[in-house]
Design an enzyme around this catalytic site. Sequence first.
Site, PDB file in Angstrom:
ATOM      1  N   PRO A  12       8.846  30.756  60.923  1.00  0.00           N
ATOM      2  CA  PRO A  12       9.366  30.101  60.230  1.00  0.00           C
ATOM      3  C   PRO A  12       9.003  28.603  60.078  1.00  0.00           C
ATOM      4  O   PRO A  12       8.543  28.084  61.056  1.00  0.00           O
ATOM      5  CB  PRO A  12      11.214  29.986  60.655  1.00  0.00           C
ATOM      6  CG  PRO A  12      10.987  30.013  62.201  1.00  0.00           C
ATOM      7  CD  PRO A  12       9.720  31.274  61.746  1.00  0.00           C
ATOM      8  N   ASN A  13       8.594  28.300  58.941  1.00  0.00           N
ATOM      9  CA  ASN A  13       8.212  26.200  58.930  1.00  0.00           C
ATOM     10  C   ASN A  13       6.668  26.265  58.942  1.00  0.00           C
ATOM     11  O   ASN A  13       6.370  25.256  58.600  1.00  0.00           O
ATOM     12  CB  ASN A  13       8.868  25.877  59.512  1.00  0.00           C
ATOM     13  CG  ASN A  13      10.313  25.347  58.849  1.00  0.00           C
ATOM     14  OD1 ASN A  13      10.892  25.376  58.007  1.00  0.00           O
ATOM     15  ND2 ASN A  13      11.406  25.777  59.752  1.00  0.00           N
ATOM     16  N   ARG A  20       3.983  18.257  56.909  1.00  0.00           N
ATOM     17  CA  ARG A  20       4.885  16.840  57.232  1.00  0.00           C
ATOM     18  C   ARG A  20       4.795  16.873  58.815  1.00  0.00           C
ATOM     19  O   ARG A  20       3.973  17.633  58.976  1.00  0.00           O
ATOM     20  CB  ARG A  20       5.965  17.184  56.616  1.00  0.00           C
ATOM     21  CG  ARG A  20       6.829  16.561  55.828  1.00  0.00           C
ATOM     22  CD  ARG A  20       8.424  17.436  55.846  1.00  0.00           C
ATOM     23  NE  ARG A  20       8.592  17.880  53.954  1.00  0.00           N
ATOM     24  CZ  ARG A  20       9.400  18.578  53.965  1.00  0.00           C
ATOM     25  NH1 ARG A  20      10.469  18.620  54.684  1.00  0.00           N
ATOM     26  NH2 ARG A  20       9.521  18.861  52.735  1.00  0.00           N
ATOM     27  N   TYR A  25       1.936  18.433  64.520  1.00  0.00           N
ATOM     28  CA  TYR A  25       1.426  19.777  64.431  1.00  0.00           C
ATOM     29  C   TYR A  25      -0.256  19.269  63.757  1.00  0.00           C
ATOM     30  O   TYR A  25      -1.014  20.112  63.511  1.00  0.00           O
ATOM     31  CB  TYR A  25       1.921  19.833  63.424  1.00  0.00           C
ATOM     32  CG  TYR A  25       3.076  20.694  63.636  1.00  0.00           C
ATOM     33  CD1 TYR A  25       3.873  21.620  64.648  1.00  0.00           C
ATOM     34  CD2 TYR A  25       4.695  20.205  63.101  1.00  0.00           C
ATOM     35  CE1 TYR A  25       4.902  21.746  65.846  1.00  0.00           C
ATOM     36  CE2 TYR A  25       6.015  20.227  64.212  1.00  0.00           C
ATOM     37  CZ  TYR A  25       5.619  21.296  65.040  1.00  0.00           C
ATOM     38  OH  TYR A  25       7.133  21.331  64.991  1.00  0.00           O
ATOM     39  N   ASN A  76       2.766  33.554  67.248  1.00  0.00           N
ATOM     40  CA  ASN A  76       3.643  32.031  66.682  1.00  0.00           C
ATOM     41  C   ASN A  76       5.154  32.221  65.910  1.00  0.00           C
ATOM     42  O   ASN A  76       5.206  31.912  65.042  1.00  0.00           O
ATOM     43  CB  ASN A  76       2.842  31.099  66.578  1.00  0.00           C
ATOM     44  CG  ASN A  76       3.862  29.440  66.568  1.00  0.00           C
ATOM     45  OD1 ASN A  76       4.748  29.642  66.939  1.00  0.00           O
ATOM     46  ND2 ASN A  76       3.229  28.509  65.977  1.00  0.00           N
ATOM     47  N   ALA A  79      10.808  28.069  65.509  1.00  0.00           N
ATOM     48  CA  ALA A  79      12.045  28.300  66.041  1.00  0.00           C
ATOM     49  C   ALA A  79      12.986  28.955  67.050  1.00  0.00           C
ATOM     50  O   ALA A  79      13.246  29.411  67.574  1.00  0.00           O
ATOM     51  CB  ALA A  79      12.750  27.553  64.904  1.00  0.00           C
ATOM     52  N   HIS A  82      12.821  30.222  69.912  1.00  0.00           N
ATOM     53  CA  HIS A  82      13.996  29.762  71.035  1.00  0.00           C
ATOM     54  C   HIS A  82      15.718  30.656  71.027  1.00  0.00           C
ATOM     55  O   HIS A  82      15.939  29.829  71.482  1.00  0.00           O
ATOM     56  CB  HIS A  82      13.693  28.524  71.141  1.00  0.00           C
ATOM     57  CG  HIS A  82      12.503  27.375  71.005  1.00  0.00           C
ATOM     58  ND1 HIS A  82      12.021  27.184  71.977  1.00  0.00           N
ATOM     59  CD2 HIS A  82      12.494  27.265  70.031  1.00  0.00           C
ATOM     60  CE1 HIS A  82      10.600  27.031  71.380  1.00  0.00           C
ATOM     61  NE2 HIS A  82      11.194  26.627  70.227  1.00  0.00           N
ATOM     62  N   ASP A  89      13.542  42.098  71.389  1.00  0.00           N
ATOM     63  CA  ASP A  89      13.341  43.376  71.582  1.00  0.00           C
ATOM     64  C   ASP A  89      11.818  44.151  71.399  1.00  0.00           C
ATOM     65  O   ASP A  89      12.512  45.453  71.564  1.00  0.00           O
ATOM     66  CB  ASP A  89      14.868  43.739  71.343  1.00  0.00           C
ATOM     67  CG  ASP A  89      15.659  43.158  71.911  1.00  0.00           C
ATOM     68  OD1 ASP A  89      15.835  43.133  72.950  1.00  0.00           O
ATOM     69  OD2 ASP A  89      17.163  43.246  71.705  1.00  0.00           O
ATOM     70  N   GLU A 100       1.116  34.752  73.673  1.00  0.00           N
ATOM     71  CA  GLU A 100       2.487  34.240  72.922  1.00  0.00           C
ATOM     72  C   GLU A 100       1.674  32.200  72.152  1.00  0.00           C
ATOM     73  O   GLU A 100       0.900  32.134  73.573  1.00  0.00           O
ATOM     74  CB  GLU A 100       3.853  33.334  73.358  1.00  0.00           C
ATOM     75  CG  GLU A 100       4.987  32.137  72.466  1.00  0.00           C
ATOM     76  CD  GLU A 100       5.702  32.597  73.852  1.00  0.00           C
ATOM     77  OE1 GLU A 100       5.781  32.834  75.137  1.00  0.00           O
ATOM     78  OE2 GLU A 100       7.028  31.571  72.996  1.00  0.00           O
ATOM     79  N   HIS A 102       2.036  29.079  70.681  1.00  0.00           N
ATOM     80  CA  HIS A 102       2.714  27.104  69.900  1.00  0.00           C
ATOM     81  C   HIS A 102       1.607  26.328  69.743  1.00  0.00           C
ATOM     82  O   HIS A 102       0.935  26.117  71.036  1.00  0.00           O
ATOM     83  CB  HIS A 102       4.050  26.607  71.175  1.00  0.00           C
ATOM     84  CG  HIS A 102       4.658  27.714  71.242  1.00  0.00           C
ATOM     85  ND1 HIS A 102       5.776  27.894  69.975  1.00  0.00           N
ATOM     86  CD2 HIS A 102       5.328  28.502  71.684  1.00  0.00           C
ATOM     87  CE1 HIS A 102       6.779  29.071  70.091  1.00  0.00           C
ATOM     88  NE2 HIS A 102       6.891  29.133  71.765  1.00  0.00           N
ATOM     89  N   SER A 104       2.247  23.102  69.094  1.00  0.00           N
ATOM     90  CA  SER A 104       2.457  21.722  69.927  1.00  0.00           C
ATOM     91  C   SER A 104       2.580  21.947  71.778  1.00  0.00           C
ATOM     92  O   SER A 104       3.207  23.560  71.938  1.00  0.00           O
ATOM     93  CB  SER A 104       3.571  21.137  69.763  1.00  0.00           C
ATOM     94  OG  SER A 104       5.292  21.569  69.294  1.00  0.00           O
ATOM     95  N   ARG A 109       8.621  18.233  74.551  1.00  0.00           N
ATOM     96  CA  ARG A 109       9.348  17.492  74.079  1.00  0.00           C
ATOM     97  C   ARG A 109      11.132  18.396  73.948  1.00  0.00           C
ATOM     98  O   ARG A 109      11.428  18.138  75.241  1.00  0.00           O
ATOM     99  CB  ARG A 109       9.108  19.156  72.242  1.00  0.00           C
ATOM    100  CG  ARG A 109       7.558  18.911  71.983  1.00  0.00           C
ATOM    101  CD  ARG A 109       6.922  19.638  70.609  1.00  0.00           C
ATOM    102  NE  ARG A 109       8.011  19.050  69.639  1.00  0.00           N
ATOM    103  CZ  ARG A 109       7.854  19.753  68.374  1.00  0.00           C
ATOM    104  NH1 ARG A 109       7.255  21.057  68.297  1.00  0.00           N
ATOM    105  NH2 ARG A 109       8.726  19.197  67.468  1.00  0.00           N
TER     106      ARG A 109
END
Length: 150
Positions: A12-13, A20, A25, A76, A79, A82, A89, A100, A102, A104, A109
């Site tokens: 997501p995002n 933004r 990022y 990636n 959110a 987390h 699963d 994995e 990320h 940032s 953070r």
Amino acid sequence: MELPLVYVLNGPNLNMLGMRQPEIYGQATLDDVEQICIQNAEQAEIAIDFRQTNDEGELVSWIQECRGRAKGIIINAGAYSHTSIAILDALLSVELPVIEVHISNIYRRESFRHHSYVSQAAMGVICGFGLQGYALALAAIANLILEEDS
Ligand code: CA2
């Protein structure tokens, strides 16, 4: 000879990249991420399927789809990293090497970003290197696939 397939999944995002929060990022867009992946996959002699979704269930379905099709997963999960036991699963169920990523450094953070469920299914985690993290992940997964096949 058919190249080994790796799914590069984005959560997501991540479609908002470059629009933004450039201080976190950077300026690059998700299309730029895809171009970096295409170039680095070519060098590593792997094929990629690059996707993004804002939907947790869709990510789970895509991970399930990898079984029998793909040789590895770069993810990636944004959110959902987390929060999502469902994604963990699914990753555990496919029995494939997972890396994995990320963009940032999640450890610099907020504390709610310091734990990732995805990490529990991952061979390795790359974070804090910006878009270069995807290139590093592609090189790493290509090595893992080579080792597995030899
Ligand atoms: O650093 C990463 O790659 C993250 O996975 C990005 C996620 C964040 O929730 C994770 O904790 C770390 C956020 C995706 C990007 O969100 C944006 C929101 C607005 C503008 C640009 C990107």
